[in-house]
Design a protein around this motif. Sequence first.
Motif, PDB file in Angstrom:
ATOM      1  N   GLY A 163       0.665  -1.202   0.020  1.00 20.34           N
ATOM      2  CA  GLY A 163      -0.050  -0.012  -0.165  1.00 20.34           C
ATOM      3  C   GLY A 163       0.765   1.213  -0.105  1.00 20.34           C
ATOM      4  N   PHE A 164       1.723   1.194   0.881  1.00 17.18           N
ATOM      5  CA  PHE A 164       2.799   2.490   0.919  1.00 17.18           C
ATOM      6  C   PHE A 164       3.447   2.712  -0.376  1.00 17.18           C
ATOM      7  CE2 PHE A 164       6.778   4.463   1.741  1.00 17.18           C
ATOM      8  CZ  PHE A 164       6.316   5.356   2.504  1.00 17.18           C
ATOM      9  N   CYS A 165       3.970   1.546  -1.139  1.00 19.54           N
ATOM     10  CA  CYS A 165       4.608   1.727  -2.354  1.00 19.54           C
ATOM     11  C   CYS A 165       3.769   2.194  -3.339  1.00 19.54           C
ATOM     12  CB  CYS A 165       5.267   0.456  -2.794  1.00 19.54           C
ATOM     13  SG  CYS A 165       6.566  -0.240  -1.673  1.00 19.54           S
ATOM     14  N   VAL A 166       2.523   1.423  -3.288  1.00 21.46           N
ATOM     15  CA  VAL A 166       1.613   2.068  -4.767  1.00 21.46           C
ATOM     16  C   VAL A 166       1.265   3.381  -4.317  1.00 21.46           C
ATOM     17  CG1 VAL A 166      -0.468   1.677  -5.374  1.00 21.46           C
ATOM     18  CG2 VAL A 166       0.932  -0.377  -4.936  1.00 21.46           C
ATOM     19  N   ALA A 167       0.924   3.717  -3.080  1.00 26.65           N
ATOM     20  CA  ALA A 167       0.521   5.175  -2.837  1.00 26.65           C
ATOM     21  C   ALA A 167       1.706   6.057  -3.330  1.00 26.65           C
ATOM     22  CB  ALA A 167       0.364   5.449  -1.201  1.00 26.65           C
ATOM     23  N   ALA A 168       2.838   5.926  -2.897  1.00 23.30           N
ATOM     24  CA  ALA A 168       4.015   6.868  -3.430  1.00 23.30           C
ATOM     25  C   ALA A 168       4.210   7.103  -5.067  1.00 23.30           C
ATOM     26  CB  ALA A 168       5.141   6.321  -2.850  1.00 23.30           C
ATOM     27  N   VAL A 169       3.580   5.899  -5.599  1.00 29.59           N
ATOM     28  CA  VAL A 169       3.579   6.092  -7.008  1.00 29.59           C
ATOM     29  C   VAL A 169       2.608   6.743  -7.544  1.00 29.59           C
ATOM     30  CG1 VAL A 169       3.570   4.606  -9.220  1.00 29.59           C
ATOM     31  CG2 VAL A 169       5.027   3.849  -7.497  1.00 29.59           C
TER      32      VAL A 169
END
Length: 517
Positions: A163-169
């Motif tokens: 979730g964190f990685c996708v949100a950053a992208v």
Amino acid sequence: MNQILDTTEEKLRGWCKRIDRSLLAAVSLAALAGMLLAHAFAFMNLFPNHDSTVVVFDAQWTMYTLGRWAQNLYFPLIRGKIAAPWLIGLFSTVYIAVSGYCIASLLRLRRNAAVLMTALLACCATVTALLATYNLWTDAHLMGMVLACLGVFCLEKAKPVPGFCVAAVLFCGCLAFYQAYIQFALGLFLLVLVRQALEDTPWRTWLLHGVRALASLAAGAVLYLISVKVSLALTGYQLADTGNGLVQLLRLGPAAILAGIPATYKNFFQTLLGYSGWNDRGMRVATALMLLLTLWGLFVRLRGQKRRAVVQTLLAVVLLPLGLNVVYLLASGNVYILMQHALFLVYALPLMLLSGQELPNPPRALWRWCGAALCVFLIGRMLICANGAYVYTKFVYDQTARQMTTVMAEVQKLPGYEEGTTPVAFVGDFTDSLFAYHDPAFSHYEEGDLHQVNSAVTYDGTIKWWFQHVMGSTANVVADQAQLNAWAEDARVEEMPVYPYDGYCAMIDGTAVVRIS
């Protein structure tokens, strides 16, 4: 390989099952109804003016220099380069619906409240300004809103690391479309913190949630800055040092940021409660009542709560205006309504507070009906404002088209003029001349901050785009402001009468000069 595909399919099915279909249908209908009632005229008519004279997207270098490189991929690959009004409306409606669903789901709004919130975002002044004056970019800007909302949604709903990685992208993508829409993510995070505080969340959990949100935004910003550097390196362009460019952001120091915080709060309330062309007296009163309803909702929801919940809630609420209007701080006050779409998310706060079951039972329905009535009134006023804005813009476009046709007919009569060869220089300010459209009945649009203008042609670039895209003319118009300024200072031009008086156009040194003002 088959196992990987099966696993992916199962995960997708799981995600689809978790979608609240009734809520999605409700906000989709709200988005469709709001967009059609407010903007159908813009979806079914083409009235190029100001920046929207770019009927065919050809401003790639501008988007790179402004740090909005994602638009150069969006137009050719997704929407198409031609500013087709109905297609723009279709994409924009979908983006509003998806954003409305994310907001309603994250804040756990009741279905009626979700419908009202979605309609407010669809009908508000920002969308009107986009469609009236910048219609080519409307859906691209709203794509930024979708990515911001989806980023928060993924961070809140998905597993921690993915979730964190996708949100950053997604936050990186939001910034690469239109930087100001990152305010939706900031505002949503703060509203989620308000909701969690009201649910009696421990301090450690609540603070860690806020830190994680800030970290995801910071990661998205880092990815964005790297992507900007890569895009500039590949194209050879440099960031624009203009009022709406990123260079001024790099000049901000801690002292300037601290000094700008009070002004950011002031601008937030001035925009919502101050007079402008789109914010009439009725809307200002309704917004003031919504803010009072927010205070009442906070009082009712926090009465009897633990001190921790009270402090957490008030802290998030106090920071909310800063989060929804942080672009004012970062842009050193150089903002306009296109950059402040997120301000209208403030209406989600009273709707969220009144959606809870903790309200006293007897007057609960009354308070909710009051909030709903105020939202319906605001939506109604927004509908009126939007449709009036499009009528005004259509009049301006028609006036400019008639004037340009008349002017070029006179230019073609000049001795020695050759179409496509002889340079044509329009000297003067179109918006401050008899060339412009003036009607006191529309003065609040002309003088307001919807970025509407009284002439479809405004600066040097629009001269080129008007003749190339709108008129389909082969005239060799001068579209360089430095050359036009030089002609304006020529003594022979200064002696010429201005349009529409006899002698407003003449051949000077092989150039057809038209003195507008």
